[in-house]
Design a protein around this motif. Structure first.
Motif, PDB file in Angstrom:
ATOM      1  N   TYR A  41       1.123   3.180  -3.330  1.00  0.00           N
ATOM      2  CA  TYR A  41      -0.107   3.861  -3.740  1.00  0.00           C
ATOM      3  C   TYR A  41      -0.336   5.095  -2.875  1.00  0.00           C
ATOM      4  N   ARG A  42      -0.006   5.000  -1.598  1.00  0.00           N
ATOM      5  CA  ARG A  42      -0.123   6.152  -0.715  1.00  0.00           C
ATOM      6  C   ARG A  42       0.777   7.276  -1.199  1.00  0.00           C
ATOM      7  N   PHE A  89      -7.094   0.950  -2.044  1.00  0.00           N
ATOM      8  CA  PHE A  89      -6.669   2.261  -1.567  1.00  0.00           C
ATOM      9  C   PHE A  89      -7.634   3.360  -1.995  1.00  0.00           C
ATOM     10  N   PRO A 124      -8.038   9.934  -3.853  1.00  0.00           N
ATOM     11  CA  PRO A 124      -7.832   8.679  -4.597  1.00  0.00           C
ATOM     12  C   PRO A 124      -8.954   8.347  -5.565  1.00  0.00           C
ATOM     13  N   PRO A 128       0.786  -1.241   0.000  1.00  0.00           N
ATOM     14  CA  PRO A 128       0.000   0.000   0.000  1.00  0.00           C
ATOM     15  C   PRO A 128       0.811   1.280   0.000  1.00  0.00           C
TER      16      PRO A 128
END
Length: 208
Positions: free
Chosen positions: A154-155, A184, A165, A151
């Protein structure tokens, strides 16, 4: 299906635009041609690659540990090996480039990458295949020190975009990476072909 207008489109590179950078088949071709014991290489690849593709090790150190120092009888050097590694890169889908160019020309979207790649190979591929002209910025594992489908990459992408997002769309040829993006809060298209990508973009309200 997204009901929020898309503002940022994130692209994977290997498998969507270009061939992969250093996958198992590419490793087999290059290392076999040099006389390297491929099974011995593969036994240590993942452990060392963890650091290389996260930007925590240089290409020189990676290949020293996995190839050069473990095959001293072959008298290999990084200067001999690196061009062979780079030569495995090629355009995979010209149709994907055409879609990317159309999106760039429209001026309606922020375009960026989310890809797993070492710093050195990423830079080579961006320069050699003219990718810098299309993208506003690059979220590469070698830069942000994390890899898909975990993750944090993507963060980083969402934080750097400065946008929610749900306004982001991610294109990738691996289903698990798409699922991680959706988890996400992003939209995602599992890439199969340029024609399928074009149709999927249309479903998201993006005309190309």
């Amino acid at each position: 299906m997204s009901i929020t207008p898309i503002k940022t489109i994130f692209w994977d590179i290997g498998g969507v635009l270009l061939a992969n950078g250093w996958d198992r088949n590419q490793r087999y071709r290059v290392l076999t041609s040099l006389g390297v014991n491929v099974p011995a290489y593969e036994a240590v690849h993942d452990e060392v690659n963890y650091f290389w593709e996260r930007g925590l090790m240089t290409a020189q150190d990676f290949f020293a540990k996995t190839v050069i120092d473990t095959n001293l009888d072959l008298h290999l050097t990084f200067e001999k090996l690196w061009p062979l590694v780079c030569s495995e890169s090629r355009i995979l889908h010209q149709g994907s480039f055409d879609i990317l160019a159309a999106l760039k020309s429209s001026g309606q979207y922020h375009l960026a990458t989310i890809n797993n790649e070492s710093k050195e190979l990423n830079a080579y591929r961006l320069d050699t295949f003219g990718l810098r002209q299309y993208f506003n910025y690059f979220i590469c594992s070698g830069y942000v020190h994390e890899m898909k489908p975990l993750p944090d990459i993507y963060r980083a992408a969402i934080d750097i975009s400065g946008l929610p997002p749900e306004t982001a769309l991610f294109i990738d040829d691996k289903q698990e990476n798409c699922e991680a993006a959706r988890a996400f809060g992003m939209n995602a298209i599992h890439f199969e072909s340029p024609a399928q990508l074009r149709a999927s973009l249309t479903q998201h309200g993006i005309a190309v």
